[in-house]
Motif scaffolding. Structure first.
Motif, PDB file in Angstrom:
ATOM      1  N   THR A 254      30.422  19.222   9.778  1.00 47.87           N
ATOM      2  CA  THR A 254      31.375  18.874   8.721  1.00 47.87           C
ATOM      3  C   THR A 254      30.653  18.586   7.407  1.00 47.87           C
ATOM      4  OG1 THR A 254      31.383  16.581   9.525  1.00 47.87           O
ATOM      5  CG2 THR A 254      33.151  18.001  10.296  1.00 47.87           C
ATOM      6  N   THR A 297      43.228   7.916   9.869  1.00 52.24           N
ATOM      7  CA  THR A 297      42.269   8.610  10.729  1.00 52.24           C
ATOM      8  C   THR A 297      41.705   7.670  11.785  1.00 52.24           C
ATOM      9  OG1 THR A 297      41.635  10.073   8.913  1.00 52.24           O
ATOM     10  CG2 THR A 297      40.124   9.926  10.762  1.00 52.24           C
ATOM     11  N   ALA A 312      40.278  18.532  15.411  1.00 53.53           N
ATOM     12  CA  ALA A 312      41.159  18.653  14.241  1.00 53.53           C
ATOM     13  C   ALA A 312      40.358  18.831  12.963  1.00 53.53           C
ATOM     14  CB  ALA A 312      42.064  17.427  14.141  1.00 53.53           C
ATOM     15  N   SER A 313      39.169  18.230  12.900  1.00 59.20           N
ATOM     16  CA  SER A 313      38.352  18.372  11.698  1.00 59.20           C
ATOM     17  C   SER A 313      37.919  19.824  11.491  1.00 59.20           C
ATOM     18  CB  SER A 313      37.120  17.471  11.773  1.00 59.20           C
ATOM     19  OG  SER A 313      36.158  17.960  12.697  1.00 59.20           O
ATOM     20  N   THR A 316      40.895  21.857  10.199  1.00 53.06           N
ATOM     21  CA  THR A 316      41.213  21.508   8.814  1.00 53.06           C
ATOM     22  C   THR A 316      40.218  22.123   7.836  1.00 53.06           C
ATOM     23  OG1 THR A 316      42.153  19.409   9.588  1.00 53.06           O
ATOM     24  CG2 THR A 316      41.679  19.597   7.235  1.00 53.06           C
ATOM     25  N   LEU A 317      38.940  22.128   8.205  1.00 58.19           N
ATOM     26  CA  LEU A 317      37.931  22.739   7.341  1.00 58.19           C
ATOM     27  C   LEU A 317      38.113  24.248   7.247  1.00 58.19           C
ATOM     28  CD1 LEU A 317      34.791  20.678   8.401  1.00 58.19           C
ATOM     29  CD2 LEU A 317      35.960  20.599   6.191  1.00 58.19           C
ATOM     30  N   ALA A 319      41.033  25.729   7.314  1.00 60.53           N
ATOM     31  CA  ALA A 319      42.140  25.869   6.366  1.00 60.53           C
ATOM     32  C   ALA A 319      41.652  25.699   4.928  1.00 60.53           C
ATOM     33  CB  ALA A 319      43.229  24.844   6.683  1.00 60.53           C
ATOM     34  N   ALA A 320      40.742  24.745   4.712  1.00 59.73           N
ATOM     35  CA  ALA A 320      40.193  24.522   3.372  1.00 59.73           C
ATOM     36  C   ALA A 320      39.451  25.760   2.877  1.00 59.73           C
ATOM     37  CB  ALA A 320      39.253  23.322   3.380  1.00 59.73           C
ATOM     38  N   LEU A 341      41.820  19.485   1.280  1.00 62.76           N
ATOM     39  CA  LEU A 341      41.686  19.808   2.708  1.00 62.76           C
ATOM     40  C   LEU A 341      40.232  19.686   3.154  1.00 62.76           C
ATOM     41  CD1 LEU A 341      44.054  22.912   2.947  1.00 62.76           C
ATOM     42  CD2 LEU A 341      44.416  20.678   4.020  1.00 62.76           C
ATOM     43  N   LEU A 344      39.600  16.038   3.680  1.00 65.51           N
ATOM     44  CA  LEU A 344      40.277  15.542   4.875  1.00 65.51           C
ATOM     45  C   LEU A 344      39.547  15.972   6.142  1.00 65.51           C
ATOM     46  CD1 LEU A 344      42.654  14.154   6.257  1.00 65.51           C
ATOM     47  CD2 LEU A 344      43.944  16.297   6.047  1.00 65.51           C
ATOM     48  N   GLY A 345      39.112  17.236   6.191  1.00 66.51           N
ATOM     49  CA  GLY A 345      38.376  17.706   7.360  1.00 66.51           C
ATOM     50  C   GLY A 345      37.087  16.929   7.559  1.00 66.51           C
ATOM     51  N   LEU A 348      37.962  13.399   8.985  1.00 71.65           N
ATOM     52  CA  LEU A 348      38.259  13.431  10.424  1.00 71.65           C
ATOM     53  C   LEU A 348      36.975  13.533  11.240  1.00 71.65           C
ATOM     54  CD1 LEU A 348      41.304  15.876  10.312  1.00 71.65           C
ATOM     55  CD2 LEU A 348      41.386  13.501  11.105  1.00 71.65           C
TER      56      LEU A 348
END
Length: 422
Positions: A254, A297, A312-313, A316-317, A319-320, A341, A344-345, A348
């Motif tokens: 991440t 979170t 989930a992280s 989300t990454l 999607a970013a 996003l 957020l990733g 998480l």
């Protein structure tokens, strides 16, 4: 803030298992994190632009990020060792003070137009970033296992106020710097230096009792050792060795993806005509997304498990990365969404990974191990920062963003294997 003694002895637990001193520890950490968030975010906003201006090259614009993340790697292990020996207070205070010295060095380098000094100063400046992350562990030292993620998130969310203010002060601090004869892009480092120095002062004076030292005392006094409760068992995601590996892997991936995309977004926006104010807004939203969701979170990690939120992280990454790759270069909105996003990733992954590591490592060597894990995280960030400029120069920003999103999915097989072995 006063240093009056608590009504209840710090080593006595409440009926729910909470140590009263934990509330004071969290208040002090929150105050320091508000300050350090401003110091961190201000430098991140303009570091790449300052290097690009001094070097006249986009290909090396990722070098500042690589340097201060490499510097943060050295600082992480140093802060961890100091904390292991003397507690969180001296370790964290020393780290922030070093970050303030680095900020001053960046200003001197900008005034002298000296790229080599700039790079050395950015390396030292990275200590502030490492310490900002190390502080989250201090929040978890006295927390019960079923509340560790929420304790971590309390420390992280405190960074939001300073982290959002810092980028939005880039333009006014730049203007103020010019009145002092300092280049405009070096202005935010004035804020960084003052903020880091004040954070060091807050911790040195008020972080008493020291959470790590008190946690060791409580563990030593627990005779016989406390039996794990049902909530403790639910919080622990994996055996110790596996927990360290998985927690570190989640945070490494991440961090690498987040730093790579974040580093080049201001450069991408600048090259397409966006001003400092627009760039500051996007970075401010990104940093808000990195820290502001932390209470939710933390609750999700404690409630639904570390591994689920780690997975989930990664999603989300991805999607970013997709949104950033498809965002029109002349539009601020889609880029702001992509960076939100991205933050957020990262959030998480960091909260879940930190909880996994803290669950897995005993108090006897907790600070040292956490410092070593953060070295890996910092090196991943350095790799992402360095590679980002090269990738953008060779293939463009959309390729960088999409590649980062796909790479983040490597979290999923690690989580799946760990869940299967439980």
């Amino acid at each position: 803030m006063t240093s009056t003694a608590p009504a209840t002895p710090p080593g006595i637990r409440d009926a729910d298992g909470t140590v009263p001193a934990q509330r004071r520890v969290l208040r002090v950490l929150v105050a320091a994190q508000v300050l350090s968030g401003a110091g961190l975010a201000a430098g991140v906003t303009v570091g790449g632009l300052l290097a690009q201006d001094m070097l006249g090259s986009t290909g090396l614009a990722g070098l500042p990020s690589a340097l201060f993340t490499t510097g943060s790697a050295l600082a992480a292990v140093t802060v961890g060792r100091i904390s292991q020996r003397g507690g969180r207070r001296p370790g964290l205070a020393a780290g922030y003070l070093t970050g303030a010295v680095g900020s001053a060095g960046v200003i001197v380098a900008a005034v002298l137009d000296h790229p080599v000094l700039l790079f050395l100063a950015l390396f030292v400046y990275g200590a502030g970033s490492a310490t900002n992350l190390q502080a989250r562990y201090a929040g978890a030292d006295l927390a019960t296992p079923d509340r560790r993620a929420r304790a971590v998130s309390t420390v992280l969310v405190a960074t939001t106020l300073g982290g959002v203010a810092g980028p939005n002060l880039a333009a006014p601090t730049g203007t103020f710097a010019e009145t002092l004869g300092i280049p405009h892009l070096a202005g935010p480092f004035l804020l960084s230096g003052v903020a880091y120095a004040l954070a060091a002062l807050v911790l040195a004076v008020w972080l008493r009792p020291d959470p790590l030292l008190l946690a060791r005392e409580l563990a030593a006094d627990a005779v016989p050792p406390e039996k794990p409760t049902a909530s403790d068992a639910k919080a622990a995601p994996a055996p110790r060795d596996a927990g360290v590996v998985v927690g570190a892997l989640v945070m490494i991936l991440t961090q690498l993806v987040m730093v790579a995309v974040m580093t080049m977004t201001p450069i991408h926006m600048h090259d397409h005509g966006h001003g400092t104010a627009a760039t500051g807004l996007v970075i401010a939203l990104h940093i808000a997304a990195m820290y502001l969701p932390s209470p939710l979170t933390g609750w999700l990690v404690d409630r639904y498990g570390r591994l689920a939120m780690a997975a989930a992280s990664g999603v989300t990454l991805l999607a970013a990365g997709v949104v950033a790759a498809l965002a029109p270069a002349d539009s601020v909105g889609p880029l702001a969404l992509a960076l939100a996003l991205l933050g957020l990733g990262w959030n998480l992954g960091l909260v879940a990974g930190t909880a996994i590591i803290t669950d897995a490592v005993p108090l006897a060597n907790r600070a040292r191990t956490q410092g070593l894990v953060d070295v890996s995280i910092a090196l991943a960030g350095a790799t992402g920062g360095m590679a980002s400029g090269i990738v953008v120069a060779a293939a463009g920003y959309p390729v960088l963003a999409l590649t980062g999103g796909v790479l983040a999915l490597a979290v999923l097989p690690a989580v799946a294997v760990t869940a299967y072995r439980r």
